[in-house]
Design an enzyme around this catalytic site. Structure first.
Site, PDB file in Angstrom:
ATOM      1  N   GLY A  38      -1.673  -1.830   3.877  1.00 43.87           N
ATOM      2  CA  GLY A  38      -1.790  -3.275   3.662  1.00 43.87           C
ATOM      3  C   GLY A  38      -1.056  -3.719   2.419  1.00 43.87           C
ATOM      4  O   GLY A  38      -0.172  -3.020   1.910  1.00 43.87           O
TER       5      GLY A  38
ATOM      6  N   HIS B 121       4.661  -6.359   2.314  1.00 44.45           N
ATOM      7  CA  HIS B 121       5.802  -7.090   1.755  1.00 44.45           C
ATOM      8  C   HIS B 121       6.988  -6.840   2.673  1.00 44.45           C
ATOM      9  O   HIS B 121       6.852  -6.156   3.716  1.00 44.45           O
ATOM     10  CB  HIS B 121       6.077  -6.631   0.320  1.00 44.45           C
TER      11      HIS B 121
ATOM     12  N   GLY C 295       9.096   4.681   5.140  1.00 43.87           N
ATOM     13  CA  GLY C 295      10.115   4.193   4.204  1.00 43.87           C
ATOM     14  C   GLY C 295      10.659   5.296   3.307  1.00 43.87           C
ATOM     15  O   GLY C 295       9.914   6.157   2.831  1.00 43.87           O
TER      16      GLY C 295
ATOM     17  N   HIS D 175       7.673  -3.353   4.129  1.00 42.00           N
ATOM     18  CA  HIS D 175       6.897  -3.009   5.336  1.00 42.00           C
ATOM     19  C   HIS D 175       7.476  -3.708   6.567  1.00 42.00           C
ATOM     20  O   HIS D 175       7.510  -3.142   7.654  1.00 42.00           O
ATOM     21  CB  HIS D 175       5.435  -3.445   5.183  1.00 42.00           C
TER      22      HIS D 175
END
Ligand code: PAF
Length: 282
Positions: A31, A34, A149, A37
């Site tokens: 969560g 930004h 990522g 994500h």
């Protein structure tokens, strides 16, 4: 977007999609979402029929309990962002759903040296917790792809190894780091930076880029010292580590020719916020 809080409800939905021959890409998150994500969500949209994301602040990967408490929780905003970016399914479970009957302490993977260095050396038990929760989420979601990522480079190496240790059918896809205009890597922790700290923070990326500029013009040792000096010159940042490592083993290199590509990675304290970043060179 469908939102599920229970494992069985999510699994029933995903089984129907699989029966209809839909492929699934999965972007797990904690969560505080930004644009970094959102780039993972967009990648999922491009490679699969169905995009699944999860929001779960995993208690077992926080070695520092106050870091867990301070971790930003913005689920309403997160949900809106996911809808706007075309996420199909959000899994947003309670802790008991992920770790039924006290299974929180079960974890036992051997990552060799991968979890002993860099983040692993500074955050005891962190990667055991990450591997535990990702493995559990993969058992639940059974995606064709997991999208992660590059900013958490070591985490991607650990998950690649986890997939091989568990003979998983899921493939990992690594998506590039998304940066602010001034170079700061996007992170959920950035919102906790004070104004002056936020102004200093781009020095981290600039220092990594200085190593790229120095590639093969000076020694590895000198290039590392140059980056360390750059960061320390700010006076407000404290380096946990800054290393040039092999992209697969994560072991420190001493010569530019030790690897075809090199990961320059760092973790830095700025006030009470700890930031990580890395780049791949050349
Ligand atoms: O990168 C993260 O946000 C977390 O480590 C992950 C992969 C969602 C596991 O909790």
């Amino acid at each position: 977007m469908y939102i599920f809080r229970k494992v069985t409800d999510l699994q029933n939905h995903l089984n129907e999609l699989r029966d209809a021959k839909q492929s699934i890409a999965f972007a797990p998150t904690m969560g505080a979402l930004h644009n970094g994500h959102m780039s993972l969500v967009s990648k999922c949209n491009r490679i699969a029929d169905i995009t699944v994301s999860s929001i779960f602040v995993n208690p077992t990967q926080f070695n520092d309990k106050s870091d867990l408490e301070k971790y930003p929780r913005t689920v309403e905003k997160d949900t809106t962002m996911l809808i706007e970016h075309g996420c199909d399914v959000l899994f947003y479970p309670e802790v008991d759903e992920i770790y039924p009957k006290g299974t929180e302490s079960d974890n036992n993977y051997d990552f060799g040296q991968l979890d002993k260095v860099l983040e692993g050396a500074h955050r005891q038990g962190h990667f055991a917790g990450v591997a535990q929760v990702v493995n559990r989420l993969l058992e639940i979601v059974e995606p064709n792809w997991i999208v992660m990522g590059q900013k958490d480079y070591q985490q991607t190496a650990i998950i690649r190894k986890l997939l091989s240790l568990t003979n998983s059918k899921t493939e990992i896809v690594v998506s590039p780091t998304i940066r602010e205009k001034d170079g700061l890597a996007m992170s959920s922790r950035n919102v906790r930076l004070k104004e002056d700290e936020r102004r200093e923070a781009p020095t981290i990326y600039a220092s990594l880029e200085a190593v790229r500029q120095a590639y093969k013009t000076i020694s590895v040792k000198e290039a590392r010292e140059l980056a360390v000096k750059n960061i320390e010159a700010s006076g407000s940042m404290k380096i946990d580590y800054l290393e040039l490592v092999h992209p697969h083993t994560l072991q420190t290199i001493t010569d530019w020719d030790d690897a075809e590509s090199i990961i320059v990675c760092t973790a830095v304290h700025l006030g009470d916020v700890r930031l990580i970043d890395n780049i791949s060179i050349p």
